[in-house]
Design an enzyme around this catalytic site. Structure first.
Site, mmCIF file in Angstrom:
data_model
loop_
_atom_site.group_PDB
_atom_site.id
_atom_site.type_symbol
_atom_site.label_atom_id
_atom_site.label_comp_id
_atom_site.label_asym_id
_atom_site.label_seq_id
_atom_site.Cartn_x
_atom_site.Cartn_y
_atom_site.Cartn_z
ATOM 1 C CG HIS A 34 0.009 -0.039 2.527
ATOM 2 N ND1 HIS A 34 0.498 -1.031 3.010
ATOM 3 C CD2 HIS A 34 0.210 0.938 3.329
ATOM 4 C CE1 HIS A 34 1.147 -0.641 4.214
ATOM 5 N NE2 HIS A 34 0.989 0.600 4.510
ATOM 6 C CG HIS A 115 6.964 5.062 0.850
ATOM 7 N ND1 HIS A 115 6.753 6.097 1.496
ATOM 8 C CD2 HIS A 115 7.243 4.060 1.564
ATOM 9 C CE1 HIS A 115 6.581 5.484 2.623
ATOM 10 N NE2 HIS A 115 6.802 4.475 2.683
#
Length: 177
Positions: A34, A115
């Site tokens: 995620h 990220h």
């Protein structure tokens, strides 16, 4: 209870992330790959209902955004984490900012570095070896994200979806006919 707001990438990018995570991320079994948009925060049952309404108001004001990964990067020397670097588009940064307004709890503890983590909690030598290898490979991926997920942490440490929010206009963004 602990909560957080994330965007899940496509299965293709999740599979690529998991090909590293299963070896290098001790959280592999606890959460799907995620991108965190609002880090871990505490809320009780009454508070989360109100926060959920506020999150919906934010997502109603944002269109789907482009998630583009361009390379691998690392948070070393602060922490031995390696990740897919996500391009911080204006839409993505504004969404992150709106999820951290005072009415939604607080400002973020760290600067926003979009990220998707693929490795963490490694010894320095292992981190340096892995990072040197993946930097030469690179990762080039682009997709549209049309929903966010409010997650909560279970007693065993794993995370699961509490509520899903479609970004405004999500229904009109894709024509699959």
């Amino acid at each position: 209870m602990k909560y957080g707001v994330v965007a899940f990438p496509s299965k293709k990018l999740q599979d690529l992330a998991n090909s590293y995570r299963k070896r290098y991320d001790p959280h592999y079994a606890l959460i799907t790959p995620h991108m965190t948009l609002k880090g871990v925060f505490e809320a009780n049952d009454n508070e989360i209902e109100e926060l959920s309404k506020k999150i919906r108001k934010v997502t109603d004001q944002h269109n789907p955004f482009k998630l583009q990964t361009t390379s691998f990067s690392s948070f070393a020397p602060v922490t031995n984490a390696i990740y897919f670097k996500v391009v911080p588009t204006d839409d993505l940064v504004k969404l992150h900012e709106d999820l951290h307004k005072e009415s939604l709890g607080s400002e973020t503890e760290y600067a926003f570095v979009p990220h998707i983590t693929i490795a963490q909690k490694m010894a320095s030598g292992e981190h340096d070896d892995i990072y040197a290898q993946v930097r030469m490979i690179g990762v080039d991926h682009e997709e549209m994200i049309d929903r966010l997920h409010l997650l909560y942490q279970l007693e065993d440490g794993s995370w699961t979806v509490y509520e899903t929010f479609r970004l405004n206009g999500a229904e009109n963004q894709f024509d699959f006919s």
